[in-house]
Enzyme design. Structure first.
Site, PDB file in Angstrom:
ATOM      1  CB  SER A 119      -0.923   0.010   1.224  1.00  0.00           C
ATOM      2  OG  SER A 119      -0.155  -0.008   2.412  1.00  0.00           O
ATOM      3  CG  HIS A 140      -2.779  -0.864  -3.044  1.00  0.00           C
ATOM      4  ND1 HIS A 140      -3.117   0.420  -2.681  1.00  0.00           N
ATOM      5  CD2 HIS A 140      -2.978  -1.628  -1.922  1.00  0.00           C
ATOM      6  CE1 HIS A 140      -3.501   0.442  -1.427  1.00  0.00           C
ATOM      7  NE2 HIS A 140      -3.438  -0.780  -0.947  1.00  0.00           N
ATOM      8  CD  GLU A 152      -3.730   3.405  -5.118  1.00  0.00           C
ATOM      9  OE1 GLU A 152      -3.914   4.621  -5.013  1.00  0.00           O
ATOM     10  OE2 GLU A 152      -3.097   2.730  -4.270  1.00  0.00           O
ATOM     11  CG  ASN A 190      -2.800   4.179   1.627  1.00  0.00           C
ATOM     12  OD1 ASN A 190      -3.908   4.311   2.144  1.00  0.00           O
ATOM     13  ND2 ASN A 190      -2.261   3.003   1.436  1.00  0.00           N
TER      14      ASN A 190
END
Length: 482
Positions: A119, A140, A152, A190
């Site tokens: 992540s 991800h 992702e 994130n």
């Protein structure tokens, strides 16, 4: 290439969910764990997840059995030798991932693609440990993988041409929406989400507002599906702390340094839902607040007429010497308070959306005035959020830097407007992406709010992104799109 046989290494909640996603799409899956005990836990994750889907009517029993039959479980990595793609889903420890990829590079056929579900860690560092760095990518998924639609897809400077397109195509085959990005700490979601959560922890630690008030401000006021502390508890405080450390190591941005309160909770083992307690887990401390029995008021600022009319309809009376002066503003109000004969009666009020009123106390405001303002906001149907008289109060202080980060991401060419908005809608369940949100609020209003935050805190990242400033200066109300 055609991906038909896929390996998944690590069958915790995340890895088992990824294996289920592949099997649901008709691919043959080889699930690998370290030992028989971990393998049994992984099988349990798969069985429970597909069982819940049957209970909810999303899968038939026969379909569930077919999905489970497509998954072969093993403790031998050598069983991955014929896999077309192997996805790693082990804990976020770079050395462990590098060691695993060195092993996978030896085992897997040369044309196989190796993917990490990290992540936030460097995909480039993982790829460099192999003899096929051009065929190592980030893939991800978001938790729970069978439900969340975003993937992702992360490339590096050495990724072979076409590999990202192949992985993005596979993601679409899985029913997911791929967002292709470069190898930067935190990628899109994130990198935007965790600084916002960390900032909420800083507001709490600095006493700007209480935990439950911040939660209410961001759910009822900003319209987010979860408050920042509930979301931190869901993610895991240790995971959030680790991501913030990775972000800080790359950017050296002070906002990316984990909040001391976050570090303290992690050190104490209070990790959120996984440990039974984090920011939540104990009942909130009940604060005995003074109640205002008789309230006279005066309302000042833009929009004062509508608020005064509603209070008058409810039977409250204005006065030249009121119990409370409600100053409607989205900036600190202490400079207005000091001009009053009785500065202790002024309270800042910021109406957010249709349901929240931030009630901001200056250094001079009396507890009685705060109580009166709080009660008056309840009368007009608003949830009061008590806070200190600081730039941005709560909602804008948390929301505007997040929006600014998104603008900087677009401005740098790291991701497009559509990709950034899709990532935050699908990855976080937000009702709108950051650029969409910024345009709804107003580019000029956000720009001016960021300037106020920068003036108060002198934090360089609070300065409006040049692109935002240029658009406002040009008189535009939306971002140009191709």
């Amino acid at each position: 290439m055609a991906f038909e046989r896929v390996g998944v290494v690590g069958l915790g909640t995340m890895g088992a969910g990824i294996a289920e996603v592949f099997a649901r799409a008709g691919l043959r899956v080889i699930g690998v764990e370290a030992d028989a005990e971990a393998l049994a836990r992984g099988r349990g994750h798969l069985e429970r997840s597909t069982g819940r889907a049957v209970d909810r009517g999303r899968l038939g029993e026969a379909e569930r059995e077919e999905i489970l039959r497509r998954v072969t479980l093993t403790t031998s990595r050598d069983d991955l030798s014929e896999a077309d793609l192997v996805v790693e889903a082990i804990p976020e420890i770079l050395d462990a991932k590098v060691s695993l990829f060195e092993d996978l590079d030896r085992i897997c056929k040369p044309q196989a693609v190796l993917a990490t579900n990290t992540s936030s860690l460097s995909v480039t560092a993982v790829a460099a440990a192999t003899g096929r760095p051009g065929r190592v990518v980030g893939m991800h998924f978001f938790n729970p993988a069978p439900v969340m639609r975003l993937v992702e897809v992360v490339g590096t400077v050495v990724t072979e041409p076409g590999v990202l397109d192949e992985i993005a195509g596979l993601a679409r085959r899985l029913g997911k929406t791929p967002v292709a990005v470069g190898d930067r700490a935190g990628f899109v979601v994130n990198r935007l989400l965790l600084p916002y959560l960390n900032h909420a922890a800083m507001l709490l630690e600095n006493g700007v507002a209480a935990r439950d008030d911040i939660e209410a401000a961001m759910t009822l006021g900003a319209g987010l599906p979860m408050g920042p502390f509930a979301l931190l508890d869901l993610i895991g405080l240790d995971t959030a702390y680790e991501v913030m450390c990775v972000l800080f190591d790359e950017t050296r941005d002070r906002r990316h340094a984990p909040a001391p309160l976050l570090r303290e909770l992690v050190t104490a083992g209070l990790l959120g839902r996984k440990s039974g307690r984090g920011f939540h887990g104990e009942p909130p401390v009940r604060r005995e607040s003074e109640r205002a029995a008789v309230i006279t008021y005066r309302v000042e600022g833009e929009g004062a007429g509508a608020v005064a009319e509603r209070l008058a309809q409810a039977g409250f009376k204005t006065s030249d010497d009121p119990d409370v002066v409600l100053r409607l503003a989205d900036r600190p109000v202490v400079e207005h308070a000091v001009r009053l004969p009785r500065p202790d009666v002024m309270v800042g009020v910021h109406l957010v959306g249709e349901r929240v009123a931030e009630v901001a106390a200056t250094a001079l405001t009396s507890p009685g005035a705060v109580a009166a303002a709080r009660d008056l906001m309840k009368v007009i149907g608003r949830t009061p959020v008590p806070c200190r008289d600081r730039a941005g109060f709560v909602v804008d202080a948390l929301l505007y830097p997040y929006l600014n980060d998104a603008v900087r991401m677009v401005e740098a060419g790291y991701a497009s407007i559509g990709e950034v908005d899709a990532a935050m809608r699908l990855g976080c369940g937000y009702p709108a992406g950051p650029i969409e949100t910024l345009e709804m609020i107003g580019l000029d209003r956000v720009r001016d709010g960021l300037r106020a935050l920068y003036t108060e805190y002198r934090e360089p990242s609070y300065a409006p992104a040049p692109l935002l400033d240029h658009l406002v200066t040009a008189g535009l109300t939306s971002f140009p799109r191709p």
